[in-house]
Scaffold this motif. Structure first.
Motif, PDB file in Angstrom:
ATOM      1  N   VAL A   1       0.871  -1.171   0.000  1.00  0.00           N
ATOM      2  CA  VAL A   1       0.000   0.000   0.000  1.00  0.00           C
ATOM      3  C   VAL A   1       0.911   1.225   0.000  1.00  0.00           C
ATOM      4  N   ASP A   2       0.807   2.009  -1.050  1.00  0.00           N
ATOM      5  CA  ASP A   2       1.593   3.242  -1.191  1.00  0.00           C
ATOM      6  C   ASP A   2       0.691   4.352  -0.660  1.00  0.00           C
ATOM      7  N   PHE A   3       0.999   4.843   0.537  1.00  0.00           N
ATOM      8  CA  PHE A   3       0.094   5.850   1.108  1.00  0.00           C
ATOM      9  C   PHE A   3       0.842   6.919   1.888  1.00  0.00           C
TER      10      PHE A   3
ATOM     11  N   SER B   1       2.716   9.512   1.781  1.00  0.00           N
ATOM     12  CA  SER B   1       3.601  10.054   0.744  1.00  0.00           C
ATOM     13  C   SER B   1       3.575  11.578   0.581  1.00  0.00           C
ATOM     14  N   PRO B   2       3.889  12.307   1.651  1.00  0.00           N
ATOM     15  CA  PRO B   2       3.955  13.766   1.531  1.00  0.00           C
ATOM     16  C   PRO B   2       5.224  14.194   0.791  1.00  0.00           C
ATOM     17  N   ASN B   3       5.332  15.477   0.534  1.00  0.00           N
ATOM     18  CA  ASN B   3       6.501  15.980  -0.170  1.00  0.00           C
ATOM     19  C   ASN B   3       7.394  16.755   0.782  1.00  0.00           C
ATOM     20  N   ILE B   4       8.664  16.411   0.748  1.00  0.00           N
ATOM     21  CA  ILE B   4       9.622  17.060   1.646  1.00  0.00           C
ATOM     22  C   ILE B   4       9.624  18.562   1.386  1.00  0.00           C
TER      23      ILE B   4
ATOM     24  N   ASN C   1       5.917   4.558   2.190  1.00  0.00           N
ATOM     25  CA  ASN C   1       5.836   6.014   2.148  1.00  0.00           C
ATOM     26  C   ASN C   1       6.689   6.500   0.979  1.00  0.00           C
ATOM     27  N   HIS C   2       6.026   6.839  -0.105  1.00  0.00           N
ATOM     28  CA  HIS C   2       6.725   7.253  -1.330  1.00  0.00           C
ATOM     29  C   HIS C   2       6.897   8.783  -1.259  1.00  0.00           C
ATOM     30  N   VAL C   3       7.733   9.234  -0.333  1.00  0.00           N
ATOM     31  CA  VAL C   3       7.831  10.688  -0.117  1.00  0.00           C
ATOM     32  C   VAL C   3       8.459  11.378  -1.327  1.00  0.00           C
TER      33      VAL C   3
ATOM     34  N   ASN D   1      10.700  13.319 -14.327  1.00  0.00           N
ATOM     35  CA  ASN D   1       9.589  13.918 -13.579  1.00  0.00           C
ATOM     36  C   ASN D   1       8.894  12.865 -12.715  1.00  0.00           C
ATOM     37  N   TYR D   2       7.753  13.279 -12.178  1.00  0.00           N
ATOM     38  CA  TYR D   2       6.954  12.406 -11.297  1.00  0.00           C
ATOM     39  C   TYR D   2       6.632  11.083 -11.999  1.00  0.00           C
ATOM     40  N   PHE D   3       6.300  11.190 -13.276  1.00  0.00           N
ATOM     41  CA  PHE D   3       5.929   9.995 -14.030  1.00  0.00           C
ATOM     42  C   PHE D   3       7.127   9.064 -14.223  1.00  0.00           C
TER      43      PHE D   3
ATOM     44  N   THR E   1       9.598   8.675 -12.344  1.00  0.00           N
ATOM     45  CA  THR E   1       9.858   7.986 -11.074  1.00  0.00           C
ATOM     46  C   THR E   1       8.869   6.853 -10.853  1.00  0.00           C
ATOM     47  N   ASP E   2       7.594   7.110 -11.180  1.00  0.00           N
ATOM     48  CA  ASP E   2       6.607   6.055 -10.964  1.00  0.00           C
ATOM     49  C   ASP E   2       6.788   4.892 -11.937  1.00  0.00           C
ATOM     50  N   LEU E   3       7.278   5.182 -13.139  1.00  0.00           N
ATOM     51  CA  LEU E   3       7.598   4.086 -14.067  1.00  0.00           C
ATOM     52  C   LEU E   3       8.643   3.179 -13.422  1.00  0.00           C
TER      53      LEU E   3
ATOM     54  N   TYR F   1      10.352  -1.635 -10.001  1.00  0.00           N
ATOM     55  CA  TYR F   1      11.041  -2.163  -8.812  1.00  0.00           C
ATOM     56  C   TYR F   1      10.084  -3.009  -7.962  1.00  0.00           C
ATOM     57  N   ARG F   2       8.889  -2.508  -7.807  1.00  0.00           N
ATOM     58  CA  ARG F   2       7.919  -3.221  -6.966  1.00  0.00           C
ATOM     59  C   ARG F   2       7.524  -4.572  -7.566  1.00  0.00           C
ATOM     60  N   LEU F   3       7.398  -4.607  -8.860  1.00  0.00           N
ATOM     61  CA  LEU F   3       6.995  -5.873  -9.493  1.00  0.00           C
ATOM     62  C   LEU F   3       8.155  -6.852  -9.580  1.00  0.00           C
TER      63      LEU F   3
ATOM     64  N   VAL G   1      -2.709   5.122  -2.811  1.00  0.00           N
ATOM     65  CA  VAL G   1      -3.762   5.916  -2.180  1.00  0.00           C
ATOM     66  C   VAL G   1      -3.455   7.416  -2.323  1.00  0.00           C
ATOM     67  N   THR G   2      -4.143   8.079  -3.215  1.00  0.00           N
ATOM     68  CA  THR G   2      -3.971   9.539  -3.380  1.00  0.00           C
ATOM     69  C   THR G   2      -5.322  10.163  -3.711  1.00  0.00           C
ATOM     70  N   ASP G   3      -5.372  11.488  -3.761  1.00  0.00           N
ATOM     71  CA  ASP G   3      -6.622  12.145  -4.132  1.00  0.00           C
ATOM     72  C   ASP G   3      -6.995  11.810  -5.583  1.00  0.00           C
TER      73      ASP G   3
ATOM     74  N   GLY H   1      -7.555  13.528  -7.990  1.00  0.00           N
ATOM     75  CA  GLY H   1      -6.871  14.373  -8.976  1.00  0.00           C
ATOM     76  C   GLY H   1      -5.749  13.628  -9.691  1.00  0.00           C
ATOM     77  N   GLN H   2      -5.243  12.592  -9.082  1.00  0.00           N
ATOM     78  CA  GLN H   2      -4.123  11.862  -9.690  1.00  0.00           C
ATOM     79  C   GLN H   2      -4.577  10.607 -10.435  1.00  0.00           C
ATOM     80  N   GLN H   3      -5.869  10.478 -10.578  1.00  0.00           N
ATOM     81  CA  GLN H   3      -6.400   9.269 -11.214  1.00  0.00           C
ATOM     82  C   GLN H   3      -5.822   9.052 -12.614  1.00  0.00           C
TER      83      GLN H   3
HETATM   84  N1  ARG Z   1       3.909  12.777  -3.189  1.00  0.00           N
HETATM   85  C1  ARG Z   1       2.697  12.667  -3.921  1.00  0.00           C
HETATM   86  C2  ARG Z   1       1.755  13.806  -3.563  1.00  0.00           C
HETATM   87  O1  ARG Z   1       1.925  14.451  -2.569  1.00  0.00           O
HETATM   88  C3  ARG Z   1       1.991  11.343  -3.672  1.00  0.00           C
HETATM   89  C4  ARG Z   1       2.769  10.126  -4.087  1.00  0.00           C
HETATM   90  C5  ARG Z   1       1.894   8.938  -4.343  1.00  0.00           C
HETATM   91  N2  ARG Z   1       2.632   7.771  -4.712  1.00  0.00           N
HETATM   92  C6  ARG Z   1       3.188   7.573  -5.923  1.00  0.00           C
HETATM   93  N3  ARG Z   1       3.832   6.453  -6.119  1.00  0.00           N
HETATM   94  N4  ARG Z   1       3.079   8.449  -6.877  1.00  0.00           N
HETATM   95  O2  ARG Z   1       0.830  14.059  -4.288  1.00  0.00           O
END
Ligand code: ARG
Length: 532
Positions: free
Chosen positions: A73-75, A77-80, A114-116, A262-264, A266-268, A273-275, A286-288, A290-292
């Motif tokens: 569960v990736d949840f 995940s705030p931004n530094i 925590n995918h910070v 970029n964000y994408f 990294t997620d690629l 890595y996870r798989l 788990v995100t809002d 808006g990121q669907q």
């Molecule tokens: N840091 C992102 C945000 O604050 C959420 C990250 C969710 N996880 C991910 N693997 N993209 O919106």
């Protein structure tokens, strides 16, 4: 589903056999109830036996088995260095519950990730600003960094208004990413300050997370992009490298025009890595909402590459768990009065403070120790914040309102805590040792209200399974609330427990109720209160 008028009760036949009760004894009567429906009345004896079994074997015997061994569960995940806002609070609360639900479903390894956001252009800006403020590197300590949000704001002002500063900040990103020692050191210090802030929130909420931030996947990005390129997925567009996916007109940018990731990107890499490295079979983000689209495109790109099965429901599986916005009482995006960022720690402290005040007003708390008052205020306050969030369908927006969530009436955690404490007090007042009652007593469901309670208890496994497979904690809240209602409004007023001829059976029913309630609390991350 076990309702008295559903056919799917047949799924429970094997369980009835396991309970040494012939199926004929499971059902009192059957009758046709219009086209396509059959009314089935389950026998009181069968219901009683099943509840009794749970008391003996424990609630774990009611756990379903998910068809996966390893889930993530990736949840949170705030931004530094940026605000950890109420959206991250929602992600933290919902993600923690989903992880608990997986754990209960006997998934052997549940990773709480925590995918910070610890990698990005903001660091160039922050570091450049700090270097300017502290020309001597020895003066740059975590204490000196101080309030990161203020720092972020101040450096952003410089970044936007001073082109020379902007240029230095952009160069700083390159120097940081190429591993220059001073830049790395300051980056780490900034991350540590942020982490300490996040931890205060996690500690109050009792949430465990394992951090692997965006920076971790940086070295994996080129390799993953190369593999995708070899599969023919990467195209050039306006100098950027992009991927087209089914059903979406615009492509996703995998590498920016300036060659940056970029964000994408990294997620690629993180999904790869996870798989492949972590061998995860179900990965939940788990995100809002808006990121669907971001996640939709990520999963589609993976399907195109043949790295995820074409069938969305087959394993390994990726799911985006989206949730709505958090609104203030004015119906707008939640903000504090000064329209400054709301500090989550302050929000949680406020919930606790309000609970403390109302506990101190109560006569019953007169003889409580400071520790008990403290613990109870935390359990109720933090529990109320969590429950208010979890009880609604996560896709809808949610209005943050202290008065509503701390109300002791209606569908709130406070009401549920009262109900739980009341049942505990009935058991205490009986003066009986419940373990002994369990060993020698028997449940008999003679009255309608006893039967209704027993039947509702039995519904726990199927409701849980539905909540878990659809990743919908609100179903669990609804179940818990209904359980409390049946107890409080049906059983309690009509079935005297202590001193009645049915005392033993009813005490067992009380015990079964608190066990199921506490387990729901546990799954929702709420600490139960035993007296109030
Ligand atoms: N840091 C992102 C945000 O604050 C959420 C990250 C969710 N996880 C991910 N693997 N993209 O919106």
């Amino acid at each position: 589903m076990i309702t008295d008028n559903s056919l799917t009760f047949l799924a429970f036949l094997p369980a009835a056999i396991l309970n040494n009760l012939p199926p004929s004894e499971m059902i009192d009567s059957c009758s046709v109830a219009g086209p396509g429906f059959v009314n089935v009345v389950l026998s009181k004896k069968w219901i009683a036996q099943r509840v009794q079994r749970m008391l003996v074997d424990g609630i774990d015997a009611w756990a379903p088995r998910l068809p996966v061994k390893r889930a993530l569960v990736d949840f949170s995940s705030p931004n530094i260095a940026k605000e950890m806002h109420v959206g991250h609070l929602r992600s933290t609360i919902i993600g923690d519950t989903l992880a608990r639900m997986f754990e209960f479903s006997r998934v052997e390894c549940v990773v709480r990730r925590n995918h910070v956001g610890d990698w990005g252009t903001q660091f160039g800006m922050l570091i450049t600003y700090l270097f300017e403020k502290f020309p001597n590197p020895d003066d740059l300590s975590e204490a000196a960094i101080g309030d990161l949000q203020a720092l972020y704001k101040a450096s952003k002002v410089r970044f936007d208004s001073d082109p020379e500063f902007k240029l230095r900040a952009q160069q700083a990103v390159v120097r940081l990413q190429s591993g220059e020692i001073n830049y790395r050191k300051t980056w780490k210090q900034i991350c540590d300050v942020s982490r300490a802030e996040f931890d205060k929130v996690y500690q109050r909420l009792g949430v465990q997370l394992e951090e692997k931030g965006e920076s971790f996947y940086n070295p994996y990005i080129p390799g993953v992009l190369e593999k995708l390129d070899n599969l023919g997925l990467i195209e050039e567009s306006d100098g950027a490298r992009v991927i087209y996916v089914e059903g979406v007109n615009i492509p996703v940018i995998a590498v920016k025009r300036d060659g940056g990731y970029n964000y994408f990107s990294t997620d690629l890499a993180s999904l790869w890595y996870r798989l492949n490295e972590e061998k995860l079979e179900w990965i939940v983000y788990v995100t809002d909402i808006g990121q669907q689209q971001h996640f939709d495109m990520l999963f589609k790109a993976y399907r195109r590459a043949g790295w995820l099965p074409k069938d969305e429901n087959a394993y390994p599986k990726c799911t985006h768990v989206g949730f709505g916005l958090v609104l203030g009482e004015d119906g707008k995006r939640f903000r504090s009065r000064s329209s400054e960022v709301v500090r989550l720690v302050d929000l949680l402290d406020e919930a606790k403070r309000r609970c403390r005040t109302s506990i101190l007003e109560r006569d019953t708390a007169k003889d409580w120790s400071d520790e008990e008052i403290e613990k109870t205020s935390e359990a109720i306050g933090y529990g109320a914040v969590k429950y208010a969030d979890l009880k609604i369908n996560r896709l809808t927006n949610y209005t943050f309102n202290f008065d509503q969530m701390l109300n002791d009436k209606g569908n709130t955690a406070v009401y549920l805590q009262y109900a739980h404490a009341r049942i505990c007090s009935i058991i205490r007042k009986s003066g009986r040792v419940i373990e002994e009652v369990k060993r020698n007593g028997k449940i008999v469901l003679d009255s309608e209200d006893e039967r209704a309670l027993g039947l509702h208890l039995l519904q726990f496994p199927e409701v849980f399974e539905e909540a878990c497979t659809n990743l919908l904690p609100n179903l669990l809240c609804e179940y818990l609330y209904n359980l409390s209602e049946i107890f409080t409004k049906k059983f309690y007023p009509n079935c005297q427990v202590v001193g009645s001829p049915e005392e033993t059976s009813r005490l067992l029913l009380c015990e079964a109720t608190v066990i199921v309630m506490r387990h729901c609390f546990y799954l929702l991350g709420i600490e139960p209160v035993y007296r109030l």
